[in-house]
Motif scaffolding. Sequence first.
Motif, mmCIF file in Angstrom:
data_model
loop_
_atom_site.group_PDB
_atom_site.id
_atom_site.type_symbol
_atom_site.label_atom_id
_atom_site.label_comp_id
_atom_site.label_asym_id
_atom_site.label_seq_id
_atom_site.Cartn_x
_atom_site.Cartn_y
_atom_site.Cartn_z
ATOM 1 N N MET A 1 0.838 -1.169 0.000
ATOM 2 C CA MET A 1 0.000 0.000 0.000
ATOM 3 C C MET A 1 0.892 1.243 0.000
ATOM 4 N N VAL A 2 0.725 2.089 -1.012
ATOM 5 C CA VAL A 2 1.479 3.334 -1.108
ATOM 6 C C VAL A 2 0.772 4.388 -0.258
ATOM 7 N N GLU A 3 1.522 5.062 0.593
ATOM 8 C CA GLU A 3 0.946 6.070 1.476
ATOM 9 C C GLU A 3 1.373 7.486 1.134
ATOM 10 N N CYS A 4 2.576 7.642 0.551
ATOM 11 C CA CYS A 4 3.118 8.973 0.304
ATOM 12 C C CYS A 4 4.047 8.923 -0.900
ATOM 13 N N VAL A 5 3.976 9.972 -1.740
ATOM 14 C CA VAL A 5 4.842 10.068 -2.915
ATOM 15 C C VAL A 5 5.410 11.480 -2.972
ATOM 16 N N GLU A 6 6.733 11.563 -3.098
ATOM 17 C CA GLU A 6 7.402 12.851 -3.254
ATOM 18 C C GLU A 6 8.124 12.832 -4.595
ATOM 19 N N VAL A 7 7.888 13.863 -5.410
ATOM 20 C CA VAL A 7 8.548 13.965 -6.708
ATOM 21 C C VAL A 7 9.821 14.786 -6.537
ATOM 22 N N ILE A 8 10.926 14.245 -7.009
ATOM 23 C CA ILE A 8 12.222 14.914 -6.935
ATOM 24 C C ILE A 8 12.682 15.172 -8.367
ATOM 25 N N THR A 9 12.979 16.425 -8.687
ATOM 26 C CA THR A 9 13.488 16.748 -10.016
ATOM 27 C C THR A 9 14.863 17.377 -9.876
ATOM 28 N N ARG A 10 15.689 17.158 -10.874
ATOM 29 C CA ARG A 10 17.014 17.753 -10.903
ATOM 30 C C ARG A 10 17.484 17.781 -12.347
ATOM 31 N N GLU A 11 18.629 18.394 -12.552
ATOM 32 C CA GLU A 11 19.209 18.486 -13.880
ATOM 33 C C GLU A 11 20.547 17.764 -13.873
ATOM 34 N N PHE A 12 20.793 17.002 -14.929
ATOM 35 C CA PHE A 12 22.049 16.279 -15.053
ATOM 36 C C PHE A 12 22.606 16.562 -16.440
ATOM 37 N N HIS A 13 23.686 17.304 -16.509
ATOM 38 C CA HIS A 13 24.313 17.689 -17.779
ATOM 39 C C HIS A 13 23.310 18.342 -18.734
ATOM 40 N N VAL A 44 -0.823 12.857 -17.925
ATOM 41 C CA VAL A 44 -0.804 12.047 -16.699
ATOM 42 C C VAL A 44 0.175 10.894 -16.879
ATOM 43 N N LEU A 45 1.138 10.828 -15.978
ATOM 44 C CA LEU A 45 2.098 9.716 -15.944
ATOM 45 C C LEU A 45 1.629 8.760 -14.859
ATOM 46 N N TYR A 46 1.547 7.488 -15.203
ATOM 47 C CA TYR A 46 1.098 6.476 -14.244
ATOM 48 C C TYR A 46 2.295 5.642 -13.801
ATOM 49 N N LEU A 47 2.417 5.484 -12.498
ATOM 50 C CA LEU A 47 3.457 4.652 -11.901
ATOM 51 C C LEU A 47 2.750 3.639 -11.010
ATOM 52 N N GLY A 83 6.934 21.146 -19.372
ATOM 53 C CA GLY A 83 5.595 21.529 -18.938
ATOM 54 C C GLY A 83 5.204 20.823 -17.658
ATOM 55 N N LYS A 84 3.927 20.984 -17.307
ATOM 56 C CA LYS A 84 3.411 20.407 -16.060
ATOM 57 C C LYS A 84 2.701 19.086 -16.361
ATOM 58 N N TYR A 85 2.942 18.125 -15.486
ATOM 59 C CA TYR A 85 2.356 16.799 -15.605
ATOM 60 C C TYR A 85 1.825 16.370 -14.236
ATOM 61 N N ILE A 86 0.963 15.385 -14.249
ATOM 62 C CA ILE A 86 0.464 14.763 -13.022
ATOM 63 C C ILE A 86 1.078 13.373 -12.952
ATOM 64 N N LEU A 87 1.661 13.033 -11.811
ATOM 65 C CA LEU A 87 2.162 11.681 -11.569
ATOM 66 C C LEU A 87 1.147 10.971 -10.694
ATOM 67 N N ASN A 88 0.580 9.891 -11.219
ATOM 68 C CA ASN A 88 -0.397 9.099 -10.474
ATOM 69 C C ASN A 88 0.287 7.799 -10.063
ATOM 70 N N THR A 89 0.547 7.670 -8.768
ATOM 71 C CA THR A 89 1.216 6.486 -8.233
ATOM 72 C C THR A 89 0.218 5.703 -7.391
ATOM 73 N N ASN A 90 -0.251 4.605 -7.912
ATOM 74 C CA ASN A 90 -1.247 3.770 -7.218
ATOM 75 C C ASN A 90 -2.420 4.611 -6.710
ATOM 76 N N GLY A 91 -2.832 5.613 -7.502
ATOM 77 C CA GLY A 91 -3.973 6.448 -7.132
ATOM 78 C C GLY A 91 -3.619 7.739 -6.414
ATOM 79 N N ILE A 92 -2.391 7.886 -5.968
ATOM 80 C CA ILE A 92 -1.961 9.120 -5.304
ATOM 81 C C ILE A 92 -1.367 10.046 -6.352
#
Length: 103
Positions: A1-13, A44-47, A83-92
């Motif tokens: 059961m997924v309870e919390c999702v944090e999106v981390i973005t960064r730049e690499f080269h 919408v990106l689904y994970l 642009g902006k996207y929604i990440l849907n991880t097991n419904g979160i």
Amino acid sequence: MVECVEVITREFHGRPEAYAKVKGTLSTSMAQIVDPKQSRDGNVLYLEVLEQTPRALGLIAEVTESPEFEKIISLELLGLLPGKYILNTNGIESELEIPALRA
């Protein structure tokens, strides 16, 4: 059961990278997280984060134990425009913004 999702973005080269830091609980102490499945529908990106219990262990699972897990999953950004996207991880749902590439 997924309870919390944090999106981390960064730049690499000069290229954007994104990760999902997923926290939750497993159904039993014998369950293991398997390779997550990723898909996309519009913006919408689904994970899908799944678990598996080894068959050899049968039904002797410790039903009372639900150990916590934390997993960092690399998100597939290939082919996505800035642009902006929604990440849907097991419904979160979480927000994800892909910045424009820098020259």
